[in-house]
Every structure is written in C-alpha cells, then in structure tokens.
Design an enzyme around this catalytic site. Structure first.
Site, PDB file in Angstrom:
ATOM      1  N   HIS A 187       0.819  -1.223   0.000  1.00 11.87           N
ATOM      2  CA  HIS A 187       0.000   0.000   0.000  1.00 11.87           C
ATOM      3  C   HIS A 187       0.850   1.269   0.000  1.00 11.87           C
ATOM      4  CE1 HIS A 187       0.312  -0.095   4.545  1.00 11.87           C
ATOM      5  NE2 HIS A 187       0.394   1.212   4.350  1.00 11.87           N
ATOM      6  N   ASP A 217       0.093  -7.654   1.499  1.00 12.84           N
ATOM      7  CA  ASP A 217       0.518  -6.253   1.598  1.00 12.84           C
ATOM      8  C   ASP A 217       2.041  -6.128   1.636  1.00 12.84           C
ATOM      9  OD1 ASP A 217       0.297  -3.531   1.605  1.00 12.84           O
ATOM     10  OD2 ASP A 217      -0.467  -3.352   3.653  1.00 12.84           O
ATOM     11  N   SER A 293       4.607   2.804   7.859  1.00 12.41           N
ATOM     12  CA  SER A 293       4.305   1.605   7.077  1.00 12.41           C
ATOM     13  C   SER A 293       5.506   1.153   6.264  1.00 12.41           C
ATOM     14  CB  SER A 293       3.140   1.867   6.126  1.00 12.41           C
ATOM     15  OG  SER A 293       1.914   1.710   6.777  1.00 12.41           O
TER      16      SER A 293
END
Length: 442
Positions: A187, A217, A293
């Site tokens: 992402h 992911d 992230s």
C-alpha cells in the site's frame, strides 16, 4: 497459538494512510486510473477523493496543532551517518538464487559480514538465532542504516475536467540485500509512477518495483547500489509476549530514522483491516504513526522480525500497532524475486466498487447498494463489463468486496465461476474463468 475464532475488528488502517496536509503526504490516491470511457464513474471517484481530502485536511489541522512543536524539534535532530553495522558472525544465508553457472551455489554459511557473497541480489540473510541480546541503543546502532525512507509520486486526475496533478506519499522500507533489494508494504507504493529511496546517509535512489502482493501487503523494490547495509531476518515464530519490539521508520514522511520502543503485546491477531481484508499480525505497543508503514520491527538481538503495517486510528485508543510477522513473508519474497508476483494465485481480473450507503449510491449514480465492477483487466476474454452489478457468485449472494474475495477461497487459475449480474436492468448469468493474478500485473 492461532485461535481461528479470535477475530479483532478495529478501525485499523495502514500506518501511513493519513498525514499532515501541510506536508501533503497522501497515501490512498494511487489506485490505477479507471477506463476513460467510464466518465461517470471517474467523475464520482474524483468527487469522493475531493471530499476525502477535505476530511483529511481537517484532521491534519488537529494533528499539526498537537505535534507541530515536536515535529520542528524532531526535524532538527542530528543523525550519525557512520553507525557500525550488525555482527553477522555465523549468519546463515538463504533465498532463491538464480543460476550462476555454478550449480553448487545455494545456501552459504559465513564467519563474517565481509565474507558474504551476493549472487545477483537473489539473497537475504537469515539469522541462526544464536545472537545475544543487546541494549536498545546497541540494536539501533546495528540496524538503523538498513531502514530507508520512501517517497512516491503519482499522476492523478482531479475535478470535473480530470486535470492531471502529482500526488505524493511517504513510507518506510528495509534493505534485505547488499545490492539493493528492499521490502516494504504494497500500500506504500501501489499505483506509484516514481519511487524514491533515501538512505540514512541521505543518498537517493530511484527504485524499480520488482513485484508486489496485495493479499499480504508486501512489495519488493530494487535500487542499483552496492555494499548497502542490510537487515538480518529473524524467526518471528519464536516471539513471545513481553519481548522487546524496536520500530524504526519515517513517521510523517519527514522524521526518517525515528526509533520507538515497546513490547510484543499479542501474537497471531486476526485483524480485519479498514478495506475488509483480514491479516494475521503481531500486536505491539511501540508508537506507530503515518509514514511508518513498511518500516522494520526488530527484536533485542537486532533481527528483523516484522514489517510495520497498521495502527488503530480510534481517538480513544492508544498503543495498538501491528506488524506482519517476517517469517510469514519469506515465501512471498522468494516468489517476488523469482517471478515478480505470487504464482498460482487465482483472480477474476476485475476491480470492484462497494456501494454501501445512500450517499455513495448518489455519488456513483447507481440504484442499488452492493458491489459493482469498476474495471476489467482482460476485456477481450472476460465477459464482465465495467458497471455490472454483482448479484451472486456460485449461488452465494454478494454484498461486499470481502465476499468477492472469499469466493476465490480454494479456487485456482482455470476454475470457472458462475456469476449472476445486473447489466442495464437486465439480469444475466455468465461464466468467468479465473486467471493467474500475477499475469494481470505484467
């Protein structure tokens, strides 16, 4: 122990899905642009994005008020560019190695980091688990140079006239080989036209996307470089609650190299994400913020044991961060290194739009709540069309994107789905042959 009945449904979002409007780090505008022929749908998406950004700006103002002073001080902090690397004594190397003409080259044991032989990059280092515990300061000195900042740029269309503009986003990544393989979240880079990597020594590289997997992911990047400091992968299966969790990343897209420390709070958490997907994750209480992230979670031996992926965004909750167990993704990394995608995974070959309230129905100008086909990747062979309303798949009623994904459980490429759809107010029953997901990304 993984309790299949233990499900946690929080307001969990990717760790960098929100950020300061002043810094203009937006994470979600990177969905691929839809078919230009679908003007109405594009227009509605643009309106929805504009509304989302307005909400993000309001939230960001509150964020800036709360952290403005801290961010200013943080941006002025000095950082050593010459930290010592980790001790790789007796490190075992593993990975999918390509043919080099010497078929005996496969798994190697080395006595020292300087003796590592990198074979065209298809290599990552796995710890033998015999390292000693270190202080947090020593761990940071050993591993901080393996964590990088990621900046992405994406061309997006906005407004009624679809003006082209550049959206930017930020995240983190971890170097896993000396010649430039980097792991991050899918992402973070999804839909990006340009990916820029910045090391702790302020060296910039433009990265190439080797491959990505939206189900786990995980994305694998590659930069053209040599002798980069890289992380040694530990065994996340051996983690226990209460053990040290050290997180290094790039919060807010400007505070690269930020260290936060906590403990492993929970194992095998089946977390339902904001997009409806469920992931098996590690729970930690170290501070996670937008931009973290894709960053690294390390244990007290300096081993990479997790990839930061999400945080709980509810205002009344603190200390709920989540990481992907690194052991769970080694096979994914091997597939991405070898193929650029995870082979054998089935796909319908469409994007879907979930309309679950009256406001969305008004924005998309549709009559029913439920799931619509957004775009078709292979229209020459797939009978579905953009705008089709999905009623059922193999006899199961469809009301959400999650149910569409669940319809692929235990399926494989080549299997046929029977789908009931509504097209131009006409109910149709069609058969769709599943394809290999990776072939859609080439």
């Amino acid at each position: 122990m993984n309790n299949e009945n233990e499900r946690y449904s929080f307001n969990v979002t990717p760790a960098d899905a929100e950020a300061s409007a002043q810094q203009q780090y937006y994470q979600q505008p990177y969905a691929p642009q839809t078919d230009p022929g679908e003007a109405m749908r594009n227009e509605m998406k643009s309106m929805k994005k504009s509304m989302t950004r307005m909400v993000a700006i309001c939230c960001a103002v509150c964020l800036i008020i709360g952290i403005g002073g801290g961010a200013l001080v943080g941006s002025m902090l000095g950082r050593s560019n010459n930290q010592p690397g980790p001790d790789y004594t007796n490190t075992t190397l593993a990975g999918n190695l390509p043919s080099t003409g010497d078929e005996n080259v496969s798994t190697t044991t080395t006595e020292n980091k300087d003796d590592l032989e990198i074979v065209t990059g298809r290599l990552y280092a796995v710890s033998n688990g015999e390292g000693e515990s270190m202080s947090t300061e020593k761990v940071v000195e050993a591993v901080e140079n393996s964590v990088v900042s990621i900046r992405v740029e994406t061309q997006v269309s906005t407004g009624y006239y679809h003006q082209s503009t550049t959206a930017t986003g930020a995240g983190s990544g971890v170097i896993i080989s000396a010649d430039g393989y980097i792991v991050t979240n899918n992402h973070v880079i999804e839909g990006a036209d340009k990916i820029i990597i910045t090391t702790t020594e302020n060296e910039e590289y433009e990265a190439v996307l080797v491959g990505s997997d939206d189900l786990t992911d995980i994305a694998l990047l590659k930069v053209e470089a040599k002798d980069l400091p890289f992380a040694v992968i530990g065994n996340s299966d051996n983690l226990k609650r209460g053990q040290t969790a050290i997180v290094i990343g790039n919060p807010l897209g400007t505070l690269s190299g930020t260290v936060t420390v906590g403990v492993v709070s929970g194992l095998d958490r089946n977390i339902t994400m904001s997009d409806g997907d469920t992931m098996n994750l590690l729970q930690i209480d170290a501070a996670i913020n937008p931009g973290n992230s894709g960053g690294g979670m390390f244990n007290d031996k300096g081993e990479l044991v997790g990839i930061i992926v999400a945080k709980n965004t509810a205002t009344e909750i603190e200390g709920l961060g989540f990481a992907i167990p690194v052991t769970d993704i080694l096979s994914i990394l091997d597939e991405l290194m070898e193929n650029g995608y995870v082979s054998g995974r089935p796909a319908i070959g469409i994007t879907t739009i979930e309309v679950n309230n009256a406001m969305d129905a008004m924005m998309y100008r549709v009559n029913y709540l439920g799931v619509y086909v957004g775009s078709v990747a292979n229209p020459e062979t797939n009978p579905l069309q953009a705008g089709d309303y999905i009623i059922s798949i193999d006899g199961t009623e469809i009301t959400s994107n999650t149910q569409v994904a669940d319809a692929l459980t235990d399926k494989q490429a080549g299997d046929v789905l029977t789908m009931e759809i509504l097209r131009s107010n006409e109910k149709l029953t069609i058969e769709v042959t599943l394809v290999e997901e990776g072939t859609l990304k080439r």
